[in-house]
Every structure is written in C-alpha cells, then in structure tokens.
Design a protein around this motif. Structure first.
Motif, PDB file in Angstrom:
ATOM      1  N   VAL A  64      16.969  39.885   5.944  1.00  0.00           N
ATOM      2  CA  VAL A  64      17.129  38.453   5.691  1.00  0.00           C
ATOM      3  C   VAL A  64      15.891  37.713   6.183  1.00  0.00           C
ATOM      4  CG1 VAL A  64      18.479  36.396   6.220  1.00  0.00           C
ATOM      5  CG2 VAL A  64      19.636  38.594   5.910  1.00  0.00           C
ATOM      6  N   GLN A  65      15.342  36.878   5.319  1.00  0.00           N
ATOM      7  CA  GLN A  65      14.223  36.023   5.724  1.00  0.00           C
ATOM      8  C   GLN A  65      14.717  34.583   5.757  1.00  0.00           C
ATOM      9  OE1 GLN A  65      11.139  37.065   2.843  1.00  0.00           O
ATOM     10  NE2 GLN A  65      10.156  38.350   4.389  1.00  0.00           N
ATOM     11  N   LEU A  66      14.342  33.867   6.811  1.00  0.00           N
ATOM     12  CA  LEU A  66      14.837  32.518   7.022  1.00  0.00           C
ATOM     13  C   LEU A  66      13.681  31.528   7.102  1.00  0.00           C
ATOM     14  CD1 LEU A  66      17.377  33.352   9.859  1.00  0.00           C
ATOM     15  CD2 LEU A  66      17.876  33.126   7.430  1.00  0.00           C
ATOM     16  N   GLN A  67      13.918  30.331   6.575  1.00  0.00           N
ATOM     17  CA  GLN A  67      12.915  29.273   6.654  1.00  0.00           C
ATOM     18  C   GLN A  67      13.606  27.968   6.990  1.00  0.00           C
ATOM     19  OE1 GLN A  67      10.327  28.962   3.285  1.00  0.00           O
ATOM     20  NE2 GLN A  67       9.119  27.308   4.177  1.00  0.00           N
ATOM     21  N   ALA A  68      13.259  27.434   8.152  1.00  0.00           N
ATOM     22  CA  ALA A  68      13.836  26.168   8.604  1.00  0.00           C
ATOM     23  C   ALA A  68      12.954  25.006   8.154  1.00  0.00           C
ATOM     24  CB  ALA A  68      13.977  26.167  10.118  1.00  0.00           C
ATOM     25  N   SER A  69      13.603  23.887   7.842  1.00  0.00           N
ATOM     26  CA  SER A  69      12.879  22.686   7.432  1.00  0.00           C
ATOM     27  C   SER A  69      13.705  21.461   7.757  1.00  0.00           C
ATOM     28  CB  SER A  69      12.572  22.741   5.939  1.00  0.00           C
ATOM     29  OG  SER A  69      13.766  22.756   5.184  1.00  0.00           O
ATOM     30  N   GLY A  70      13.074  20.285   7.613  1.00  0.00           N
ATOM     31  CA  GLY A  70      13.798  19.042   7.795  1.00  0.00           C
ATOM     32  C   GLY A  70      13.492  18.298   9.080  1.00  0.00           C
ATOM     33  N   GLY A  71      12.679  18.881   9.938  1.00  0.00           N
ATOM     34  CA  GLY A  71      12.328  18.207  11.166  1.00  0.00           C
ATOM     35  C   GLY A  71      11.442  16.998  10.921  1.00  0.00           C
ATOM     36  N   GLY A  72      11.264  16.219  11.974  1.00  0.00           N
ATOM     37  CA  GLY A  72      10.416  15.045  11.859  1.00  0.00           C
ATOM     38  C   GLY A  72      10.553  14.151  13.068  1.00  0.00           C
ATOM     39  N   LEU A  73      10.030  12.951  12.946  1.00  0.00           N
ATOM     40  CA  LEU A  73      10.074  11.948  14.010  1.00  0.00           C
ATOM     41  C   LEU A  73      11.161  10.936  13.682  1.00  0.00           C
ATOM     42  CD1 LEU A  73       8.878  10.554  16.530  1.00  0.00           C
ATOM     43  CD2 LEU A  73       7.269   9.402  14.977  1.00  0.00           C
ATOM     44  N   VAL A  74      12.032  10.688  14.647  1.00  0.00           N
ATOM     45  CA  VAL A  74      13.122   9.738  14.445  1.00  0.00           C
ATOM     46  C   VAL A  74      13.350   8.973  15.740  1.00  0.00           C
ATOM     47  CG1 VAL A  74      14.879  11.448  15.071  1.00  0.00           C
ATOM     48  CG2 VAL A  74      15.498   9.524  13.594  1.00  0.00           C
ATOM     49  N   GLN A  75      13.832   7.755  15.620  1.00  0.00           N
ATOM     50  CA  GLN A  75      14.138   6.968  16.798  1.00  0.00           C
ATOM     51  C   GLN A  75      15.482   7.375  17.388  1.00  0.00           C
ATOM     52  OE1 GLN A  75      13.867   2.834  15.564  1.00  0.00           O
ATOM     53  NE2 GLN A  75      11.741   2.731  16.267  1.00  0.00           N
ATOM     54  N   ALA A  76      15.629   7.146  18.657  1.00  0.00           N
ATOM     55  CA  ALA A  76      16.902   7.434  19.319  1.00  0.00           C
ATOM     56  C   ALA A  76      18.035   6.720  18.587  1.00  0.00           C
ATOM     57  CB  ALA A  76      16.855   6.999  20.770  1.00  0.00           C
ATOM     58  N   GLY A  77      19.135   7.434  18.412  1.00  0.00           N
ATOM     59  CA  GLY A  77      20.262   6.901  17.670  1.00  0.00           C
ATOM     60  C   GLY A  77      20.239   7.236  16.193  1.00  0.00           C
ATOM     61  N   GLY A  78      19.129   7.752  15.731  1.00  0.00           N
ATOM     62  CA  GLY A  78      18.990   8.094  14.323  1.00  0.00           C
ATOM     63  C   GLY A  78      19.552   9.451  13.986  1.00  0.00           C
ATOM     64  N   SER A  79      19.339   9.856  12.728  1.00  0.00           N
ATOM     65  CA  SER A  79      19.886  11.111  12.225  1.00  0.00           C
ATOM     66  C   SER A  79      18.824  11.908  11.484  1.00  0.00           C
ATOM     67  CB  SER A  79      21.048  10.841  11.261  1.00  0.00           C
ATOM     68  OG  SER A  79      22.105  10.165  11.889  1.00  0.00           O
ATOM     69  N   LEU A  80      19.012  13.210  11.485  1.00  0.00           N
ATOM     70  CA  LEU A  80      18.213  14.139  10.692  1.00  0.00           C
ATOM     71  C   LEU A  80      19.118  15.254  10.219  1.00  0.00           C
ATOM     72  CD1 LEU A  80      14.875  14.719  12.682  1.00  0.00           C
ATOM     73  CD2 LEU A  80      15.091  13.628  10.438  1.00  0.00           C
TER      74      LEU A  80
ATOM     75  N   ALA B  53      16.966  27.905   4.865  1.00  0.00           N
ATOM     76  CA  ALA B  53      17.064  28.604   3.591  1.00  0.00           C
ATOM     77  C   ALA B  53      16.814  30.087   3.815  1.00  0.00           C
ATOM     78  CB  ALA B  53      16.056  28.046   2.606  1.00  0.00           C
ATOM     79  N   ALA B  54      17.669  30.904   3.215  1.00  0.00           N
ATOM     80  CA  ALA B  54      17.572  32.345   3.423  1.00  0.00           C
ATOM     81  C   ALA B  54      17.334  33.076   2.116  1.00  0.00           C
ATOM     82  CB  ALA B  54      18.857  32.860   4.063  1.00  0.00           C
ATOM     83  N   SER B  55      16.630  34.175   2.215  1.00  0.00           N
ATOM     84  CA  SER B  55      16.479  35.073   1.075  1.00  0.00           C
ATOM     85  C   SER B  55      17.178  36.373   1.409  1.00  0.00           C
ATOM     86  CB  SER B  55      15.007  35.328   0.780  1.00  0.00           C
ATOM     87  OG  SER B  55      14.384  35.938   1.888  1.00  0.00           O
ATOM     88  N   GLY B  56      17.650  37.062   0.410  1.00  0.00           N
ATOM     89  CA  GLY B  56      18.366  38.309   0.656  1.00  0.00           C
ATOM     90  C   GLY B  56      19.803  38.206   0.209  1.00  0.00           C
ATOM     91  N   ARG B  57      20.269  39.231  -0.456  1.00  0.00           N
ATOM     92  CA  ARG B  57      21.611  39.204  -1.022  1.00  0.00           C
ATOM     93  C   ARG B  57      22.697  39.293   0.026  1.00  0.00           C
ATOM     94  NH1 ARG B  57      21.540  43.872  -5.353  1.00  0.00           N
ATOM     95  NH2 ARG B  57      20.487  44.902  -3.625  1.00  0.00           N
TER      96      ARG B  57
END
Length: 121
Positions: free
Chosen positions: A1-17, A22-26
């Motif tokens: 299984v290969q995994l790739q994380a994404s979606g991080g960033g800079l956000v102010q306190a109280g905010g959301s992300l 995403a994974a490859s492999g059956r």
C-alpha cells in the motif's frame, strides 16, 4: 500500500481543515488507517484510527470531539476533518496503514509523506 497525505496548510485558531490520505493498492480496504502527528521537537503521537469498513474509530483525548476520521474505500481515501483547531495542533500529519488496530506508530507498516498543518493564534 502506498499512501499520500494532503490538505495541510495555514489556518487561524478556531478554523477547520480536512486532510486526505489517498492510497494505491487493491488491498487498501483490508487495512486500518491511522493518523499521527509530529510537532517540532516532539515525538510522533497518535491522533485517530479507523477500521476496515469505517464502522469503528478511535481518537486521542486531545482531539476527541474536534476531529473526525472517515474513509471511502471506493475512492481509496481516508479523511481527517479537523475543526476548532488550536495552535497546539500545529504539526506534520501523517497517515499510515496497519492490518490490525493500533494506536502505536511502531506497528504501522506503511506511511505517507506527511502534510504540514500550521494553526496561528
């Protein structure tokens, strides 16, 4: 299984992300998927884990009630919805796969590359 994380960033306190793993492999649907995080100068710590079918989840006390883990096996993707973010949530977030339930990073066989979350005060 290969995994790739994404979606991080800079956000102010109280905010959301929302992070994605995403994974490859059956065989993705046969693995528990965990999220871990590592802040500068600190050890990697458990955040959340989800079972094969998504029916069982577990969270660290520090994120319980604020974070939600979910998975879509049809899309080979696991999500971590993070709400009410705090500066102490700042870390590199990693997703990982394990054939059995675990909140111990040492038991996980496969790891994504990590995505940085920065929460400003």
């Amino acid at each position: 299984v290969q995994l790739q994380a994404s979606g991080g960033g800079l956000v102010q306190a109280g905010g959301s992300l929302r992070l994605s793993c995403a994974a490859s492999g059956r065989t993705f649907s046969r693995y528990y998927i965990g999220w871990f995080r590592q802040a500068p100068g600190k050890e990697r710590e458990f955040v959340a884990v989800i079972s094969w079918g998504g029916g069982s989840t577990s969270y660290a006390d520090s994120v319980k009630g604020r974070f939600a883990i979910s998975r879509d096996n049809a899309k080979n993707t696991v999500y971590l919805q993070m709400n009410s973010l705090k500066p102490e949530d700042t870390a590199v977030y990693y997703c990982a796969a394990d054939p059995v339930y675990s909140d111990n990073s040492a038991t996980y066989d496969y790891w994504g590359q990590g995505t940085l979350v920065t929460v400003s005060s």
